[in-house]
Write a protein that holds these residues in place. Structure first.
Motif, PDB file in Angstrom:
ATOM      1  N   SER C  41       0.336   1.448   7.533  1.00 42.56           N
ATOM      2  CA  SER C  41       0.058   1.909   6.166  1.00 42.56           C
ATOM      3  C   SER C  41       1.181   1.527   5.223  1.00 42.56           C
ATOM      4  N   THR C  42       2.412   1.572   5.743  1.00 42.10           N
ATOM      5  CA  THR C  42       3.564   1.254   4.914  1.00 42.10           C
ATOM      6  C   THR C  42       3.483  -0.174   4.392  1.00 42.10           C
ATOM      7  N   ILE C  43       3.033  -1.089   5.262  1.00 41.36           N
ATOM      8  CA  ILE C  43       2.907  -2.480   4.827  1.00 41.36           C
ATOM      9  C   ILE C  43       2.024  -2.556   3.599  1.00 41.36           C
ATOM     10  N   LEU C  44       0.887  -1.874   3.685  1.00 42.09           N
ATOM     11  CA  LEU C  44      -0.078  -1.901   2.589  1.00 42.09           C
ATOM     12  C   LEU C  44       0.537  -1.346   1.306  1.00 42.09           C
ATOM     13  N   PRO C 155     -10.543  -6.903  -9.026  1.00 42.93           N
ATOM     14  CA  PRO C 155      -9.318  -7.326  -8.356  1.00 42.93           C
ATOM     15  C   PRO C 155      -9.514  -8.614  -7.556  1.00 42.93           C
ATOM     16  N   LYS C 156      -8.393  -9.316  -7.321  1.00 39.58           N
ATOM     17  CA  LYS C 156      -8.438 -10.503  -6.492  1.00 39.58           C
ATOM     18  C   LYS C 156      -8.265 -10.120  -5.024  1.00 39.58           C
ATOM     19  N   LEU C 157      -7.684  -8.939  -4.820  1.00 36.74           N
ATOM     20  CA  LEU C 157      -7.346  -8.509  -3.473  1.00 36.74           C
ATOM     21  C   LEU C 157      -7.615  -7.013  -3.373  1.00 36.74           C
ATOM     22  N   MET C 158      -8.244  -6.584  -2.266  1.00 39.39           N
ATOM     23  CA  MET C 158      -8.503  -5.150  -2.079  1.00 39.39           C
ATOM     24  C   MET C 158      -7.767  -4.662  -0.850  1.00 39.39           C
ATOM     25  N   LEU C 159      -7.071  -3.547  -0.990  1.00 37.99           N
ATOM     26  CA  LEU C 159      -6.324  -2.961   0.124  1.00 37.99           C
ATOM     27  C   LEU C 159      -6.958  -1.619   0.495  1.00 37.99           C
ATOM     28  N   PHE C 160      -7.246  -1.429   1.765  1.00 43.40           N
ATOM     29  CA  PHE C 160      -7.882  -0.197   2.224  1.00 43.40           C
ATOM     30  C   PHE C 160      -6.961   0.504   3.224  1.00 43.40           C
ATOM     31  N   ASP C 161      -6.491   1.711   2.861  1.00 43.44           N
ATOM     32  CA  ASP C 161      -5.530   2.408   3.719  1.00 43.44           C
ATOM     33  C   ASP C 161      -6.218   3.521   4.501  1.00 43.44           C
ATOM     34  N   GLU C 162      -6.697   3.201   5.691  1.00 40.73           N
ATOM     35  CA  GLU C 162      -7.349   4.187   6.574  1.00 40.73           C
ATOM     36  C   GLU C 162      -8.374   5.018   5.810  1.00 40.73           C
ATOM     37  N   VAL C 163      -9.251   4.344   5.121  1.00 37.25           N
ATOM     38  CA  VAL C 163     -10.111   5.039   4.162  1.00 37.25           C
ATOM     39  C   VAL C 163     -11.170   5.911   4.807  1.00 37.25           C
ATOM     40  N   THR C 164     -11.395   5.754   6.120  1.00 40.32           N
ATOM     41  CA  THR C 164     -12.407   6.617   6.732  1.00 40.32           C
ATOM     42  C   THR C 164     -11.796   7.700   7.594  1.00 40.32           C
TER      43      THR C 164
END
Lengths: 224, 220, 240
Positions: C41-44, C155-164
């Motif tokens: 998650s930190t990377i994101l 957005p050009k890029l989407m980041l998903f952080d453990e969304v479920t």
């Protein structure tokens, strides 16, 4: 500005202020202790099933919390005189402070008792504890831990509020200042100095209560 | 005791009611100006990177909450005349009340801002919002709702605080009560009336505060 | 599209990221897996500047990401982030949540913003919930609004952080479906997740992060059928 500050006036009279401060502490201390007793009784009354207990207790608390302390003070003072009881101003002050502090502490204690989830006492009973054991370990200690900081704040507030009793000539710190002021007319310096004394006392007790609380309720102090 | 009713008439009741208007006016003045101070203090106390601001605001709050209001009124009132400012009594009495309000409401503002979970800030930032934009559109609407119940509760304290203007001789409700009682000797009656008026102002506020608090908890 | 070069990060004295390097090409879907606390998650959060890095570089479409700078705000307009705890704005309706940033950040006129919001909410299947407040929506619905909110900024890029991870099991599917549609539509995505089924179906590449480092990297088959790293092997076993 034609006024020159004469700071040596209050500083010179420090013994009077020392006595005044001690009187303030004595007055507030007694009032807080008695007030606490009143508060526990009234908190239980407010939580009881019987309306004849709940009603008067609630009326008492709401009446005190919604009226100014100075009005309460005059009420008690002149009220006693009207009925023919002549008490020393100091005593009247303690009585009124007790009544006042008691009302606020009632709310604090009531909220503290109610904040302990009923599920916890159910859990205690399910584990086979007796009612006494549940009360002592599951209800009493957590309640004390929860009410300690707001009670400490209330005690300090009562100490600060005691400055008002100077208006009925009760002998404490503010009154000492008023006496000096009527002699020397150095209003600003005197009361500035007195304010600092109150501030120092308030800070001292704040830290004292905080440290005491942390030692006695060691583990879960922060989890309120 | 028949002496209680000597000279006490409806004129005195009117006098008391007039004085209670003064009390309300003092509160309005103190609260509105104090709110401005409180916003400044609250923002200063939550300033992320400037430690000086946080310290100054914290000291201000400590001083005004750690000293008796009576002292604050004395010092401000006599201090102002020393500096040479001859202000109308209403203003001179309002100033310590404004500073008092600023300290207590400042704490309420701070608690409101800090009650916003960090995730809200991060969501706003991730959408490209600036600090001020997040503050204005995301934090403030939520924080204001959180601040309303304790603010109404504080108003009760403020109303009670105005009674201390008595000590500098300013005629608000308490001083009016004292004057009437000295004139008519109907002390108990007068102070009962005074108490009832204060109660009549404060009790609805207290109830409103409790009800607002309960409604807020339901929506959380 | 996204370049992470030898990134190191410390939380105080804790060395959380120990030389992370990875690249994501335009249109790629990269899934990052790993144990809790591995740093995934930190990377994101470093990519969109929520967390600062102490060493290394992160480049989004050639632009350097510097947390706490003014410039990072511009980058965030082009990078969508979806949080585990949704972080919807509680006193705005779904439609207002989605259109707010459009109006105040991209200065889109209100009517146009509204239209885009309706379109986005339609894409995530919530056309009937435009006027609903977050506390009136289920977890899955809230998360879909959060996705729509991020998408509205194009957005050009989407980041998903453990969304479920914060959702009840039966609500996970609807969110994953939205994400799958997005992937098939060509969006560049980096997804941190535990959902192996999703990874298998959608990922172009899978990265396994262990104790702050990328321990293994490959296609879905390589990672799941023939894991080489032993930490990875025990991780997969503990999941399945």
């Amino acid at each position: 500005m034609t006024y020159t500050f004469h700071w040596e006036v209050p500083l010179r009279e420090w013994p009077a202020f020392l006595w005044g401060a001690l009187a303030t502490l004595e007055m507030s201390g007694v009032a807080c202790l008695l007030g606490l007793v009143v508060a526990v009784a009234c908190a239980l009354a407010r939580l009881s099933k019987h309306r004849y207990l709940r009603g008067p207790a609630t009326a008492y608390v709401e009446a005190i919390r919604n009226t100014p302390f100075i009005v309460q003070l005059f009420y008690v003072y002149f009220g006693l005189v009207t009925v023919g009881i002549n008490l020393e101003a100091f005593t009247v002050a303690i009585i009124t402070l007790t009544i006042n502090c008691g009302a606020y502490c009632t709310e604090i204690i009531r909220a503290g008792i109610q904040s302990i989830h009923r599920g916890q006492s159910e859990a205690g009973l399910s584990l086979g504890m007796t009612y006494m054991q549940v009360f002592r370990y599951v209800i009493l200690m957590p309640t004390l831990r929860v009410v300690w900081p707001p009670l400490a704040s209330q005690f300090i507030a009562t100490m600060l509020g005691s400055s008002v009793v100077s208006q009925i000539s009760a002998e404490e710190l503010t009154y000492a200042g008023m006496m000096l002021e009527s002699r020397t007319f150095r209003t600003f310096e005197i009361f500035f100095f007195i304010a600092i004394i109150y501030f120092v006392m308030a800070q001292f007790f704040s830290i004292l209560f905080s440290l005491t609380g942390k030692r006695v309720f060691r583990r879960a102090w922060g989890q309120l | 005791m028949p002496e209680i009713f000597i000279a006490f008439s409806y004129k005195d009741v009117l006098y008391l009611l007039q004085a209670s208007l003064v009390t309300v006016a003092l509160c309005a003045m103190a609260f509105s100006c104090g709110l401005v101070v409180a916003l400044a203090i609250g923002l200063m106390r939550t300033a992320r990177r400037v430690r000086v601001l946080r310290f100054v605001a914290a000291a201000y709050v400590e001083v005004f909450r750690g000293t008796p209001l009576l002292m604050q009124i004395f010092i401000a009132y006599f201090g102002l005349s020393i500096i040479g400012l001859q202000l109308p009594k209403f203003v001179a009495v309002s100033i310590p009340l404004i500073l008092f309000t600023g300290a207590f409401m400042g704490e309420i503002v701070r608690a409101g801002i800090e009650a916003i979970p960090r995730g809200q800030w991060e969501a706003g930032w991730s959408l490209g919002m600036s600090y001020m934009q997040v503050m204005r559109w995301v934090v403030v609407p939520t924080a204001v709702r959180i601040m309303i119940p304790p603010s109404v509760g504080f108003l009760v304290q403020l109303v009670k605080g105005t009674s201390l203007a008595y000590v500098v001789g300013y005629v608000e409700l308490t001083r009016a009560g004292y004057i009437v009682s000295q004139a008519t000797y109907a002390t108990m009656l007068v102070f009962t009336l005074v108490g009832l008026i204060y109660f009549g102002i404060n009790y609805p506020l207290s109830l409103a505060s409790q009800r607002l608090e309960a409604r807020l908890k339901r929506h959380a | 599209m996204l370049k992470i070069e030898n990134v190191h990060k410390w939380f105080g004295s804790l060395h959380v990221l120990k030389g992370i390097s990875m690249e994501v090409a335009r249109g790629e879907v990269v899934v990052v897996i790993g144990r809790s606390g591995s740093g995934k998650s930190t990377i994101l959060r470093c990519v969109n500047g929520l967390e600062p890095i102490q060493q290394g570089r992160i480049l989004v479409d050639g632009e350097l990401v510097e947390a706490h700078s003014r410039h990072v705000r511009k980058i965030r307009e082009e990078v969508g982030f979806v949080f585990q705890s949704f972080n919807l704005f509680p006193y705005y309706t779904a439609q207002e949540n989605v259109s707010l940033a459009l109006k105040i950040v991209k200065k889109v006129p209100p009517d146009q913003a509204r239209g885009i919001a309706e379109q986005m909410l339609g894409r995530v299947g919530l056309s009937d919930k435009l006027a609903a407040y977050p506390d009136q929506l289920s977890g899955g619905q809230q998360q879909r609004v959060a996705i729509a909110r991020a998408l509205a900024m194009s957005p050009k890029l989407m980041l998903f952080d453990e969304v479920t991870s914060a959702l009840d099991p039966e609500l996970v599917g609807e969110v994953l479906k939205v994400m799958q549609d997005l992937a098939e539509g060509g969006m560049t995505m980096v997804v941190v997740t535990h959902e192996m089924g999703f990874a298998r179906a959608v990922a172009d590449r899978v990265l396994f992060v262990h104790e702050g480092q990328i321990a293994e990297e490959g296609t879905t088959e390589q990672i799941f059928s023939a894991p080489r790293n032993e930490n990875l092997r025990s991780f997969i076993q503990s999941i399945l």
